[in-house]
Design an enzyme around this catalytic site. Structure first.
Site, PDB file in Angstrom:
ATOM      1  CG  HIS A  54      -2.330   0.339   0.929  1.00 40.05           C
ATOM      2  ND1 HIS A  54      -3.118  -0.389   0.080  1.00 40.05           N
ATOM      3  CD2 HIS A  54      -3.095   1.358   1.363  1.00 40.05           C
ATOM      4  CE1 HIS A  54      -4.311   0.155   0.015  1.00 40.05           C
ATOM      5  NE2 HIS A  54      -4.329   1.228   0.775  1.00 40.05           N
TER       6      HIS A  54
ATOM      7  N   GLY B 280      -5.654   1.083  -4.648  1.00 33.24           N
ATOM      8  CA  GLY B 280      -6.488   0.106  -5.352  1.00 33.24           C
ATOM      9  C   GLY B 280      -6.618   0.437  -6.820  1.00 33.24           C
ATOM     10  NE  ARG B 281      -8.516   5.815  -7.143  1.00 38.92           N
ATOM     11  CZ  ARG B 281      -8.851   6.884  -6.463  1.00 38.92           C
ATOM     12  NH1 ARG B 281      -9.932   7.538  -6.778  1.00 38.92           N
ATOM     13  NH2 ARG B 281      -8.114   7.336  -5.495  1.00 38.92           N
TER      14      ARG B 281
END
Length: 188
Positions: free
Chosen positions: A115, A122-123
């Protein structure tokens, strides 16, 4: 059948891509998808920058590695101080792998576990999947749709808890079929 002003706009767009040397419909669709993604990121970045000014809080632009720890649901992600090294390790691992759906699924989950950004992971991760699928002769392109969010989350969870990618690979296979059906309209 598309007619009128919309048809003229679509034809003009195709002409622009053809003038730039892009005549393969899949390459055109790839470029349009990429441009839409970049515009979405840019719009989001501009809105958040304005909000931070109004609220008087510092703003970190999309694209910079995160400066604060973050979580995905109940799961901890890589600490900011570790992100650059973990990303380097992930990219080194990926460069040595055979490019197939299972490898892409594992790369994606490992990316999401790191992350690396404060927001937009996420995108960005899903856009990387799309790009890598387009680059690979062995993987058909796909886009993970919002309608399948729960299956997507279950796939991420399966890797975290069991180090397996079966659910995510299955979702990717279904999304490949769906994406082809959506694109087939433009290929007739």
């Amino acid at each position: 059948m598309i007619t009128g002003e919309l048809k003229n706009k679509i034809d003009a767009l195709w002409d622009m891509f053809a003038a730039g040397g892009l005549v393969n419909p899949l390459e055109v669709i790839e470029q349009i998808t990429y441009l839409m993604f970049i515009r979405d990121l840019d719009d989001t970045d501009n809105v958040r920058a304005k909000e931070s000014v109004m609220l008087g809080i510092p703003y970190q632009s999309i694209g910079d590695y995160k400066e604060r720890p973050n979580m995905i649901g109940m799961y901890k992600t890589a600490l900011p101080k570790d992100v650059a090294e973990k990303m380097r390790e992930l990219l080194q691992w990926y460069s040595k792998q055979e490019k197939n759906l299972t490898t892409l699924a594992e790369f994606h989950v490992r990316y999401e576990i790191i992350h690396p950004f404060q927001d937009g992971n996420g995108r960005t991760g899903r856009m990387i999947l799309f790009r890598e699928a387009l680059k690979s002769a062995d993987v058909d392109p796909f886009i993970i749709q919002d309608d399948n969010r729960s299956s997507y989350i279950e796939g991420l969870k399966e890797y975290r808890e069991e180090q397996k990618t079966d659910k995510l690979v299955s979702l990717m296979q279904q999304e490949t079929v769906d994406y082809y059906q959506q694109c087939s309209y433009f290929m007739e």
